[in-house]
Design a protein around this motif. Structure first.
Motif, PDB file in Angstrom:
ATOM      1  N   GLY A  29     -14.608 116.320 -37.522  1.00  0.00           N
ATOM      2  CA  GLY A  29     -14.608 115.856 -36.122  1.00  0.00           C
ATOM      3  C   GLY A  29     -15.856 115.988 -35.387  1.00  0.00           C
ATOM      4  N   LEU A  30     -16.501 116.814 -35.641  1.00  0.00           N
ATOM      5  CA  LEU A  30     -18.068 116.998 -34.909  1.00  0.00           C
ATOM      6  C   LEU A  30     -18.932 115.961 -35.349  1.00  0.00           C
ATOM      7  CD1 LEU A  30     -20.152 118.526 -33.352  1.00  0.00           C
ATOM      8  CD2 LEU A  30     -20.691 119.714 -35.596  1.00  0.00           C
ATOM      9  N   VAL A  31     -18.769 115.493 -36.654  1.00  0.00           N
ATOM     10  CA  VAL A  31     -19.658 114.254 -37.269  1.00  0.00           C
ATOM     11  C   VAL A  31     -18.987 113.031 -36.688  1.00  0.00           C
ATOM     12  CG1 VAL A  31     -20.095 112.918 -39.335  1.00  0.00           C
ATOM     13  CG2 VAL A  31     -20.094 115.344 -39.395  1.00  0.00           C
ATOM     14  N   VAL A  32     -17.704 112.929 -36.537  1.00  0.00           N
ATOM     15  CA  VAL A  32     -17.356 111.608 -36.061  1.00  0.00           C
ATOM     16  C   VAL A  32     -17.584 111.645 -34.317  1.00  0.00           C
ATOM     17  CG1 VAL A  32     -14.959 110.506 -35.353  1.00  0.00           C
ATOM     18  CG2 VAL A  32     -15.360 111.467 -37.623  1.00  0.00           C
ATOM     19  N   ASP A  33     -17.570 112.611 -33.748  1.00  0.00           N
ATOM     20  CA  ASP A  33     -17.979 112.658 -32.333  1.00  0.00           C
ATOM     21  C   ASP A  33     -19.150 112.330 -32.117  1.00  0.00           C
ATOM     22  OD1 ASP A  33     -15.331 113.093 -31.503  1.00  0.00           O
ATOM     23  OD2 ASP A  33     -15.542 115.110 -31.091  1.00  0.00           O
ATOM     24  N   LEU A  34     -20.099 112.799 -32.974  1.00  0.00           N
ATOM     25  CA  LEU A  34     -21.682 112.748 -32.765  1.00  0.00           C
ATOM     26  C   LEU A  34     -21.881 111.207 -33.139  1.00  0.00           C
ATOM     27  CD1 LEU A  34     -23.240 115.729 -34.402  1.00  0.00           C
ATOM     28  CD2 LEU A  34     -23.350 115.169 -31.884  1.00  0.00           C
ATOM     29  N   LEU A  35     -21.079 110.552 -33.934  1.00  0.00           N
ATOM     30  CA  LEU A  35     -21.290 108.979 -34.287  1.00  0.00           C
ATOM     31  C   LEU A  35     -20.757 108.125 -33.491  1.00  0.00           C
ATOM     32  CD1 LEU A  35     -21.047 109.458 -38.267  1.00  0.00           C
ATOM     33  CD2 LEU A  35     -23.338 109.175 -36.738  1.00  0.00           C
ATOM     34  N   THR A  36     -19.642 108.674 -32.727  1.00  0.00           N
ATOM     35  CA  THR A  36     -19.138 107.745 -31.727  1.00  0.00           C
ATOM     36  C   THR A  36     -19.220 107.914 -30.187  1.00  0.00           C
ATOM     37  OG1 THR A  36     -17.151 109.045 -31.997  1.00  0.00           O
ATOM     38  CG2 THR A  36     -17.259 107.045 -33.473  1.00  0.00           C
ATOM     39  N   GLY A  38     -19.861 110.967 -28.517  1.00  0.00           N
ATOM     40  CA  GLY A  38     -20.633 112.251 -28.142  1.00  0.00           C
ATOM     41  C   GLY A  38     -19.836 113.323 -28.244  1.00  0.00           C
ATOM     42  N   LEU A  39     -20.525 114.458 -27.682  1.00  0.00           N
ATOM     43  CA  LEU A  39     -19.644 115.684 -27.640  1.00  0.00           C
ATOM     44  C   LEU A  39     -18.858 115.967 -26.345  1.00  0.00           C
ATOM     45  CD1 LEU A  39     -22.543 118.130 -28.829  1.00  0.00           C
ATOM     46  CD2 LEU A  39     -20.553 117.202 -30.293  1.00  0.00           C
ATOM     47  N   ASN A  40     -17.577 116.235 -26.566  1.00  0.00           N
ATOM     48  CA  ASN A  40     -16.811 116.452 -25.328  1.00  0.00           C
ATOM     49  C   ASN A  40     -15.893 117.708 -25.356  1.00  0.00           C
ATOM     50  OD1 ASN A  40     -14.893 115.720 -27.053  1.00  0.00           O
ATOM     51  ND2 ASN A  40     -14.884 113.384 -26.156  1.00  0.00           N
ATOM     52  N   GLY A  41     -14.866 117.584 -24.517  1.00  0.00           N
ATOM     53  CA  GLY A  41     -14.074 118.750 -24.572  1.00  0.00           C
ATOM     54  C   GLY A  41     -13.072 118.818 -25.992  1.00  0.00           C
ATOM     55  N   GLY A  42     -12.931 117.706 -26.437  1.00  0.00           N
ATOM     56  CA  GLY A  42     -12.217 117.510 -27.723  1.00  0.00           C
ATOM     57  C   GLY A  42     -12.754 118.165 -28.871  1.00  0.00           C
ATOM     58  N   THR A  43     -14.266 118.071 -28.677  1.00  0.00           N
ATOM     59  CA  THR A  43     -14.933 118.675 -29.870  1.00  0.00           C
ATOM     60  C   THR A  43     -14.722 120.174 -29.770  1.00  0.00           C
ATOM     61  OG1 THR A  43     -16.652 116.940 -29.709  1.00  0.00           O
ATOM     62  CG2 THR A  43     -17.181 118.930 -30.795  1.00  0.00           C
ATOM     63  N   PHE A  47     -12.841 122.577 -32.623  1.00  0.00           N
ATOM     64  CA  PHE A  47     -13.518 124.174 -33.247  1.00  0.00           C
ATOM     65  C   PHE A  47     -12.501 125.223 -33.106  1.00  0.00           C
ATOM     66  CE2 PHE A  47     -17.426 121.845 -33.650  1.00  0.00           C
ATOM     67  CZ  PHE A  47     -18.188 122.272 -34.864  1.00  0.00           C
ATOM     68  N   GLY A  48     -11.425 125.069 -32.036  1.00  0.00           N
ATOM     69  CA  GLY A  48     -10.290 126.053 -32.107  1.00  0.00           C
ATOM     70  C   GLY A  48      -9.627 126.083 -33.285  1.00  0.00           C
ATOM     71  N   ALA A  49      -9.650 125.090 -34.159  1.00  0.00           N
ATOM     72  CA  ALA A  49      -9.029 124.893 -35.535  1.00  0.00           C
ATOM     73  C   ALA A  49      -9.343 125.898 -36.281  1.00  0.00           C
ATOM     74  CB  ALA A  49      -9.097 123.480 -35.902  1.00  0.00           C
TER      75      ALA A  49
END
Length: 87
Positions: A29-36, A38-43, A47-49
């Protein structure tokens, strides 16, 4: 078959599986967020996973281990029950 050793063994294996799944989910998810977007609350939530998935998988493994041990004990009791005369 004893209940507690079976349940704790399966809980341990499932917790490790949950940790692996949590690592894959959070860093994927971090990689997908960085590529699309950006980092947000969902990131942060992903990480709570890392903590949540091993806990959930471990609890599920413990519950299934208890069920397996009880079912095996019942099957053994039925298989080894004394038979009546003439059988």
């Amino acid at each position: 078959m004893k209940v507690l050793p079976t349940a704790t063994r399966l809980a341990g294996w499932m917790a490790w599986l949950g940790l692996v799944c949590g690592v894959l989910y959070s860093f994927g998810g971090l990689v997908v967020d960085l590529l699309t977007i950006g980092l947000n609350g969902g990131t942060l939530l992903a990480f709570g996973a890392l903590l949540g998935m091993p806990l959930v998988f471990g609890a599920f493994g413990f519950f299934c281990g208890v069920l397996i041990a009880v079912a095996a004990g019942l099957l053994a009791a039925v298989r080894n029950r004394p038979r009546g005369p003439g059988v």
